[in-house]
Design an enzyme around this catalytic site. Structure first.
Site, PDB file in Angstrom:
ATOM      1  N   LYS A 115       0.871  -1.183   0.000  1.00  0.00           N
ATOM      2  CA  LYS A 115       0.000   0.000   0.000  1.00  0.00           C
ATOM      3  C   LYS A 115       0.901   1.225   0.000  1.00  0.00           C
ATOM      4  CE  LYS A 115      -4.484   0.788   0.128  1.00  0.00           C
ATOM      5  NZ  LYS A 115      -5.563  -0.065  -0.378  1.00  0.00           N
TER       6      LYS A 115
HETATM    7  P1  NAD Z   1     -12.796   7.679  -3.019  1.00  0.00           P
HETATM    8  O1  NAD Z   1     -11.813   8.720  -2.680  1.00  0.00           O
HETATM    9  O2  NAD Z   1     -13.140   7.429  -4.445  1.00  0.00           O
HETATM   10  O3  NAD Z   1     -14.170   7.933  -2.223  1.00  0.00           O
HETATM   11  C1  NAD Z   1     -14.229   8.093  -0.840  1.00  0.00           C
HETATM   12  C2  NAD Z   1     -15.635   8.534  -0.456  1.00  0.00           C
HETATM   13  O4  NAD Z   1     -15.739   8.565   0.965  1.00  0.00           O
HETATM   14  C3  NAD Z   1     -15.985   9.949  -0.947  1.00  0.00           C
HETATM   15  O5  NAD Z   1     -17.334   9.970  -1.361  1.00  0.00           O
HETATM   16  C4  NAD Z   1     -15.800  10.783   0.303  1.00  0.00           C
HETATM   17  O6  NAD Z   1     -16.555  11.990   0.289  1.00  0.00           O
HETATM   18  C5  NAD Z   1     -16.302   9.823   1.338  1.00  0.00           C
HETATM   19  N1  NAD Z   1     -15.904  10.141   2.711  1.00  0.00           N
HETATM   20  C6  NAD Z   1     -14.714  10.562   3.181  1.00  0.00           C
HETATM   21  N2  NAD Z   1     -14.783  10.803   4.495  1.00  0.00           N
HETATM   22  C7  NAD Z   1     -16.050  10.517   4.863  1.00  0.00           C
HETATM   23  C8  NAD Z   1     -16.759  10.561   6.100  1.00  0.00           C
HETATM   24  N3  NAD Z   1     -16.152  10.944   7.219  1.00  0.00           N
HETATM   25  N4  NAD Z   1     -18.049  10.203   6.109  1.00  0.00           N
HETATM   26  C9  NAD Z   1     -18.687   9.813   4.983  1.00  0.00           C
HETATM   27  N5  NAD Z   1     -18.071   9.743   3.790  1.00  0.00           N
HETATM   28  C10 NAD Z   1     -16.777  10.088   3.746  1.00  0.00           C
HETATM   29  O7  NAD Z   1     -12.238   6.326  -2.348  1.00  0.00           O
HETATM   30  P2  NAD Z   1     -12.596   4.823  -2.750  1.00  0.00           P
HETATM   31  O8  NAD Z   1     -11.611   4.352  -3.745  1.00  0.00           O
HETATM   32  O9  NAD Z   1     -14.041   4.698  -3.011  1.00  0.00           O
HETATM   33  O10 NAD Z   1     -12.216   4.076  -1.391  1.00  0.00           O
HETATM   34  C11 NAD Z   1     -13.117   3.995  -0.285  1.00  0.00           C
HETATM   35  C12 NAD Z   1     -12.699   2.839   0.608  1.00  0.00           C
HETATM   36  O11 NAD Z   1     -12.717   1.620  -0.136  1.00  0.00           O
HETATM   37  C13 NAD Z   1     -11.302   2.931   1.196  1.00  0.00           C
HETATM   38  O12 NAD Z   1     -11.294   2.290   2.466  1.00  0.00           O
HETATM   39  C14 NAD Z   1     -10.469   2.100   0.234  1.00  0.00           C
HETATM   40  O13 NAD Z   1      -9.273   1.609   0.814  1.00  0.00           O
HETATM   41  C15 NAD Z   1     -11.444   0.990  -0.061  1.00  0.00           C
HETATM   42  N6  NAD Z   1     -11.212   0.239  -1.293  1.00  0.00           N
HETATM   43  C16 NAD Z   1     -11.095   0.873  -2.489  1.00  0.00           C
HETATM   44  C17 NAD Z   1     -10.909   0.125  -3.650  1.00  0.00           C
HETATM   45  C18 NAD Z   1     -10.854   0.760  -5.014  1.00  0.00           C
HETATM   46  O14 NAD Z   1     -10.785   0.010  -6.000  1.00  0.00           O
HETATM   47  N7  NAD Z   1     -10.894   2.061  -5.144  1.00  0.00           N
HETATM   48  C19 NAD Z   1     -10.809  -1.270  -3.567  1.00  0.00           C
HETATM   49  C20 NAD Z   1     -10.933  -1.883  -2.331  1.00  0.00           C
HETATM   50  C21 NAD Z   1     -11.147  -1.117  -1.206  1.00  0.00           C
END
Ligand code: NAD
Length: 431
Positions: A115
C-alpha cells in the site's frame, strides 16, 4: 484508581496497525500457525518513506510526506493502492498493506500485499499541483515498484488520471511505455474494461451470495452506504440494478435520506457530470450536514449497510445502534475488533473487507495480465471472470466459517493467512 488510566483502558485502540496485528494474532491461535512463520508475517518486508517536493501555484515549494509499504512478496509481486488523504500515517499504510496480503490470498491471485499513501488533501490542490505531486511521488517510489516487483493502483483520493501520470512518469524514466507498472489506468491507456466499477460489482456479488445463503430476497431490500466515491457509487449502482432501494448515502459533505429510495443514476450524474464531486446540493431527498449524517446512517433500519469510506467507522461506541442484517465492508478496516464482537452477538452477518471489496484488486490483476500480454478483453469477459473469482472465494470462506463455527472474518483470515503461511514454508527462509 486513576480515572484517566481507567478510561484509556476502556477505549479500544483505533490504530489500524495495532488492529491488523491483533487480527493476525487471533487467527494465528485459531489455525495453530507455526511460530516462526507468525514472527515473519508480523513485519512488513519493506517500508519506504519519501519526501515529495512540489512547486505550488504560488511559487513556493512544499514538501509532502509519502510512503510505500510492501508487506509481503511471498506469493508474487506486491499489489495495493495509493491513498492521498490528510490523515494518512505510516501505521495506517502498514495495516492496509498487510490486509492486501491476506486479500490477494483469499481470492487466490498471485500477489503479495502493498500500500502507498501521501499526507495531503487532494481536494485543496490544483490539477497542476496534483500532477506534480503524483509524478514526484511516483519517481520517489520508482526504486521499488515495477510490473514484476510492486504494482500500485487507485485508492482513497486517487483516480485513473493519477494512475496515467504515474505510468507516464515511470515510462519516461525507462524510455519506453511500461503499462503494467500500475493498474486502474484509463481504458485508452492500457487500462482494463470493467476496472472502474469492479470493486462495487464485487461487493454486489458477495451480497448476492450472502442473500442466497440467508434465504433473503434482493428485490425490494434496503441499503445504506457510507461514502459515494469509486467504491460507494459502483456498489450503489449495482445494488440498484438488482432491485435494492438505496435509502441513505453519506459522503464528506453530509448525508441524503429517502425512505422511498434515492435516484442513484441521477445522483451519480450529479457528482460526476456536474463537476459537483459531493452529494450536497442533490435535489429531492432530505439532506443532513456534518457528522450527524453518519450517526443517522449507521442506525438506519436497513437490510444492508455498506461502509465504503474510511477505517474505524463502526466501533465499540456505535456498533450497538446498527440495525442492518448484513454489513458488507466496501472500505478497508471499517469495523474495529470491539464492534466486530458486538455485531456478532447481535447476529449481524459481516462480509469482511478482505473478501467483500476484493473485486478491485481482482480486476487490477486482470488489467496487469492484459498489459503483460498486450491482449485486451471485452467487458463481458472481465465481468464473467470477476464473478467466478468472487463466488469461488465467497463459497470457500463460507465453507470454512461453517466447518470451524467461525465468523466470516475469521474464516477469511484462516483462508488468507493459511495460504500465505503455506507459501512461506514452501519457499523456506533465505539464506
Ligand atoms: P474515493 O476517494 O473514491 O471515495 C471516498 C468517499 O468517501 C468519498 O465519497 C468521500 O466523500 C467519502 N468520505 C470521506 N470521508 C467521509 C466521512 N467521514 N463520512 C462519509 N463519507 C466520507 O475512495 P474509494 O476508492 O471509493 O475508497 C473507499 C474505501 O474503499 C477505502 O477504504 C479504500 O481503501 C477501499 N477500497 C477501495 C478500492 C478501489 O478500487 N478504489 C478497492 C478496495 C477497497
Amino acid at each position: 484508581m486513576n480515572g484517566n488510566v481507567d478510561q484509556a483502558q476502556c477505549h479500544e485502540s483505533l490504530n489500524p496497525w495495532h488492529i491488523a496485528l491483533k487480527q493476525l494474532e487471533n487467527v494465528a491461535g485459531a489455525i495453530d500457525l507455526d511460530p516462526n512463520v507468525y514472527e515473519r508475517l508480523r513485519y512488513p518486508q519493506r517500508e519506504l518513506t519519501v519526501a515529495v517536493p512540489v512547486r505550488m501555484d504560488d511559487g513556493r515549494t512544499r514538501v509532502f510526506i509519502g510512503y510505500r509499504v510492501q508487506h509481503s512478496l511471498i506469493r508474487g509481486p506486491s499489489k495495493g493502492g495509493i491513498r492521498f488523504h490528510p490523515a494518512v500515517t505510516l501505521d495506517e499504510i502498514k495495516a492496509l498493506a498487510m490486509w492486501m496480503t491476506w486479500k490477494c490470498a483469499v481470492v487466490n491471485i498471485p500477489y503479495g500485499g502493498a500500500k502507498g499513501g501521501v499526507i495531503c488533501d487532494p481536494l485543496k490542490l490544483s490539477t497542476r499541483e496534483l500532477e506534480g505531486l503524483s509524478r514526484r511521488y511516483a519517481t520517489e517510489i520508482s526504486i521499488i515498484v515495477g510490473p514484476t516487483k510492486d504494482i500500485p493502483a487507485p485508492d482513497l483520493g486517487t483516480d485513473n488520471q493519477i494512475m496515467a501520470w504515474m505510468m507516464d512518469t515511470i515510462s519516461m524514466h525507462r524510455g519506453f511505455s511500461v503499462t503494467g507498472v500500475v493498474t486502474g489506468k484509463p481504458v485508452l491507456l492500457a487500462g482494463s474494461r470493467g476496472r472502474a466499477g469492479a470493486t462495487g460489482r464485487g461487493v454486489m456479488y458477495t451480497i448476492r451470495e450472502t442473500y442466497k445463503h440467508l434465504g433473503m430476497q434482493m428485490k425490494g431490500s434496503t441499503v445504506a452506504l457510507q461514502g459515494f466515491g469509486k467504491v460507494g457509487k459502483s456498489t450503489a449502482l449495482r445494488l440498484h440494478e438488482t432491485g435494492f432501494k438505496v435509502v441513505g448515502v453519506t459522503d464528506v459533505s453530509g448525508g441524503l435520506f429517502d425512505p422511498n429510495g434515492i435516484d442513484i443514476i441521477a445522483l451519480i450524474r450529479h457528482v460526476e457530470d456536474d463537476g459537483m464531486r459531493f452529494i450536497e446540493g442533490f435535489r429531492g431527498p432530505e439532506f443532513v450536514k456534518g457528522a450527524e449524517a453518519n450517526d443517522r446512517l449507521f442506525s438506519m433500519d436497513v437490510d444492508v449497510l455498506v461502509p465504503a469510506a474510511l477505517e474505524n467507522q463502526i466501533t465499540g461506541e456505535n456498533a450497538d445502534s446498527i440495525k442492518a442484517r448484513v454489513v458488507a465492508e466496501g472500505a478497508n478496516g471499517p469495523t474495529t475488533p470491539d464492534a466486530d464482537r458486538i455485531l456478532e452477538e447481535k447476529g449481524v452477518f459481516i462480509i469482511p473487507d478482505i473478501l467483500a471489496n476484493a473485486g478491485g484488486v481482482v480486476v487490477s490483476y486482470f488489467e496487469w495480465v492484459q498489459d503483460l500480454q498486450s491482449f485486451f478483453w471485452n467487458e463481458d469477459q472481465v465481468n464473467t471472470q470477476l464473478e467466478n473469482v468472487m463466488v469461488n472465494a465467497f463459497d470457500e470462506v463460507l465453507m470454512i466459517a461453517q466447518r470451524e463455527k467461525a465468523s466470516m472474518r475469521m474464516a477469511a483470515y484462516m483462508l488468507g493467512v493459511g495460504k500465505v503461511a503455506a507459501a512461506m514454508k514452501l519457499r523456506g527462509l533465505y539464506p
